[in-house]
Design a protein around this motif. Structure first.
Motif, mmCIF file in Angstrom:
data_model
loop_
_atom_site.group_PDB
_atom_site.id
_atom_site.type_symbol
_atom_site.label_atom_id
_atom_site.label_comp_id
_atom_site.label_asym_id
_atom_site.label_seq_id
_atom_site.Cartn_x
_atom_site.Cartn_y
_atom_site.Cartn_z
ATOM 1 N N GLY A 35 3.728 8.691 -18.089
ATOM 2 C CA GLY A 35 5.177 8.659 -17.954
ATOM 3 C C GLY A 35 5.719 7.478 -18.722
ATOM 4 N N THR A 36 6.776 6.864 -18.212
ATOM 5 C CA THR A 36 7.379 5.702 -18.850
ATOM 6 C C THR A 36 7.355 4.532 -17.885
ATOM 7 N N ILE A 37 6.885 3.390 -18.365
ATOM 8 C CA ILE A 37 6.826 2.182 -17.561
ATOM 9 C C ILE A 37 7.561 1.065 -18.285
ATOM 10 N N PHE A 59 -1.690 0.510 -19.896
ATOM 11 C CA PHE A 59 -0.827 1.689 -19.791
ATOM 12 C C PHE A 59 -0.640 2.363 -21.148
ATOM 13 N N ALA A 60 -0.519 1.572 -22.207
ATOM 14 C CA ALA A 60 -0.382 2.156 -23.548
ATOM 15 C C ALA A 60 -1.630 2.932 -23.926
ATOM 16 N N LYS A 61 -2.791 2.379 -23.599
ATOM 17 C CA LYS A 61 -4.057 3.050 -23.904
ATOM 18 C C LYS A 61 -4.157 4.378 -23.164
ATOM 19 N N ASP A 62 -3.549 4.455 -21.974
ATOM 20 C CA ASP A 62 -3.587 5.688 -21.175
ATOM 21 C C ASP A 62 -2.523 6.694 -21.592
ATOM 22 N N GLY A 63 -1.754 6.373 -22.629
ATOM 23 C CA GLY A 63 -0.792 7.331 -23.157
ATOM 24 C C GLY A 63 0.604 7.229 -22.583
ATOM 25 N N TRP A 64 0.864 6.199 -21.785
ATOM 26 C CA TRP A 64 2.207 5.998 -21.258
ATOM 27 C C TRP A 64 3.153 5.484 -22.335
ATOM 28 N N LYS A 65 4.421 5.814 -22.211
ATOM 29 C CA LYS A 65 5.434 5.122 -22.999
ATOM 30 C C LYS A 65 5.667 3.780 -22.323
ATOM 31 N N VAL A 66 5.438 2.702 -23.053
ATOM 32 C CA VAL A 66 5.540 1.361 -22.493
ATOM 33 C C VAL A 66 6.736 0.640 -23.102
ATOM 34 N N ILE A 67 7.648 0.217 -22.245
ATOM 35 C CA ILE A 67 8.766 -0.628 -22.665
ATOM 36 C C ILE A 67 8.402 -2.038 -22.227
ATOM 37 N N ALA A 68 7.994 -2.857 -23.182
ATOM 38 C CA ALA A 68 7.497 -4.194 -22.898
ATOM 39 C C ALA A 68 8.553 -5.227 -23.269
ATOM 40 N N THR A 69 8.847 -6.133 -22.360
ATOM 41 C CA THR A 69 9.843 -7.161 -22.647
ATOM 42 C C THR A 69 9.212 -8.547 -22.562
ATOM 43 N N CYS A 70 9.794 -9.462 -23.320
ATOM 44 C CA CYS A 70 9.428 -10.876 -23.234
ATOM 45 C C CYS A 70 10.566 -11.698 -23.829
ATOM 46 N N SER A 109 21.334 -0.197 -23.426
ATOM 47 C CA SER A 109 20.676 0.406 -24.588
ATOM 48 C C SER A 109 19.626 1.433 -24.187
ATOM 49 N N LEU A 110 19.119 1.334 -22.958
ATOM 50 C CA LEU A 110 18.091 2.260 -22.463
ATOM 51 C C LEU A 110 18.645 3.221 -21.414
ATOM 52 N N LYS A 111 19.965 3.372 -21.374
ATOM 53 C CA LYS A 111 20.597 4.136 -20.293
ATOM 54 C C LYS A 111 20.174 5.605 -20.255
ATOM 55 N N ASP A 112 19.722 6.147 -21.374
ATOM 56 C CA ASP A 112 19.304 7.554 -21.401
ATOM 57 C C ASP A 112 17.793 7.720 -21.261
ATOM 58 N N CYS A 113 17.108 6.639 -20.888
ATOM 59 C CA CYS A 113 15.640 6.666 -20.797
ATOM 60 C C CYS A 113 15.191 6.620 -19.337
ATOM 61 N N PRO A 114 14.697 7.732 -18.786
ATOM 62 C CA PRO A 114 14.164 7.692 -17.419
ATOM 63 C C PRO A 114 12.965 6.745 -17.346
ATOM 64 N N VAL A 115 12.855 6.011 -16.258
ATOM 65 C CA VAL A 115 11.741 5.085 -16.043
ATOM 66 C C VAL A 115 11.005 5.514 -14.771
ATOM 67 N N ASP A 116 9.716 5.763 -14.913
ATOM 68 C CA ASP A 116 8.906 6.185 -13.767
ATOM 69 C C ASP A 116 8.412 5.003 -12.948
ATOM 70 N N VAL A 117 8.004 3.935 -13.637
ATOM 71 C CA VAL A 117 7.487 2.743 -12.969
ATOM 72 C C VAL A 117 8.156 1.519 -13.572
ATOM 73 N N LEU A 118 8.679 0.651 -12.723
ATOM 74 C CA LEU A 118 9.299 -0.605 -13.146
ATOM 75 C C LEU A 118 8.480 -1.743 -12.566
ATOM 76 N N VAL A 119 8.018 -2.645 -13.426
ATOM 77 C CA VAL A 119 7.198 -3.766 -12.954
ATOM 78 C C VAL A 119 7.891 -5.082 -13.280
ATOM 79 N N SER A 120 8.256 -5.802 -12.238
ATOM 80 C CA SER A 120 8.827 -7.141 -12.382
ATOM 81 C C SER A 120 7.680 -8.140 -12.369
#
Length: 231
Positions: free
Chosen positions: A3-5, A22-33, A71-82
């Motif tokens: 899914g998307t994380i 998660f990227a290796k497992d085929g997830w779409k990863v939105i990574a922030t820093c 900017s990501l308002k149209d992107c469903p997120v399955d998992v959110l990690v703080s």
């Protein structure tokens, strides 16, 4: 399962390894820093995986957070990690507490995770798994505190545990699961060289906890190996 994380604090340590697994497992990863131009390991990871995208984000900059959410308002997120956090100065004892540093620790570790959830709540509501994982710490457990000290970091993690509990109650009717997670004493820049757990093993466990979570787990505090931790 994929899914998307969305993960914060991906420039190093747990966040970087979580993005990698998660990227290796085929997830779409939105990574922030905070500073992607200086996050060379994360940049290399993005070059190797076209399913990973990097966005700049200081989690305590709420204007920047709002802009990213827009900017990501149209992107469903399955998992959110703080994951992003701040330990503050080490070795601070009673009698020499730095109030300004304490405020910075509370801002990063307690307030910012709640604001992150606020910003991406529509994305989570549109996702299929609807799981939020907030990186806490066992030192935030009141029952586990037998050594005292650690006022800045301990208090921020105890407080974020309360945030997790309230979020779990308030978001239950939307089917959103919220967990507080202890990664273990991990060999990272924050954990130090004497830590007991590799970042790979910690993230492997955290990933399993996140992916197996459902509404029955919501509002609870878990170790990286899936065992419950008392508040």
């Amino acid at each position: 399962m994929s899914g998307t994380i969305l993960i914060t604090g991906c420039n190093r340590g747990i966040g970087l390894e979580m993005a990698r697994q998660f990227a290796k497992d085929g997830w779409k990863v939105i990574a922030t820093c905070r500073n992607p131009s200086a996050a060379w390991e994360l940049s290399e990871l993005a070059e190797a995986h076209n399913n990973l995208e990097i966005h700049p984000l200081d989690v305590t900059d709420y204007g920047q957070l709002a802009d990213l959410a827009h900017s990501l308002k149209d992107c469903p997120v399955d998992v959110l990690v703080s994951n992003a956090g701040y330990y503050g100065p080490k070795g601070v004892a009673l009698g020499s507490l730095d109030v300004e540093e304490w405020r910075k620790v509370l801002e990063a570790n307690t307030i910012a995770p709640c604001k992150l959830v606020e910003a991406f709540l529509p994305n989570l509501a549109a996702g299929s798994q609807k799981v939020i994982g907030v990186l806490s710490s066992k030192v935030g457990s009141i029952e586990d505190n037998t050594s005292g000290g650690g006022y800045l970091y301990r208090s921020s993690k105890t407080a974020v545990n309360q945030v997790v509990k309230s979020l779990a109650i308030d978001l239950a009717d939307q089917g959103i699961t919220v967990l507080a997670l202890h990664p273990g004493w991990v060999k990272t820049d924050m954990g130090g060289p004497n830590a007991l757990i590799s970042v790979q093993d910690s993230v492997k466990g955290l990933r399993q906890v996140l992916l197996e979570a459902d509404e029955r787990n919501s509002g609870r505090f878990y170790n990286y190996d899936g065992s419950p931790i008392p508040w």
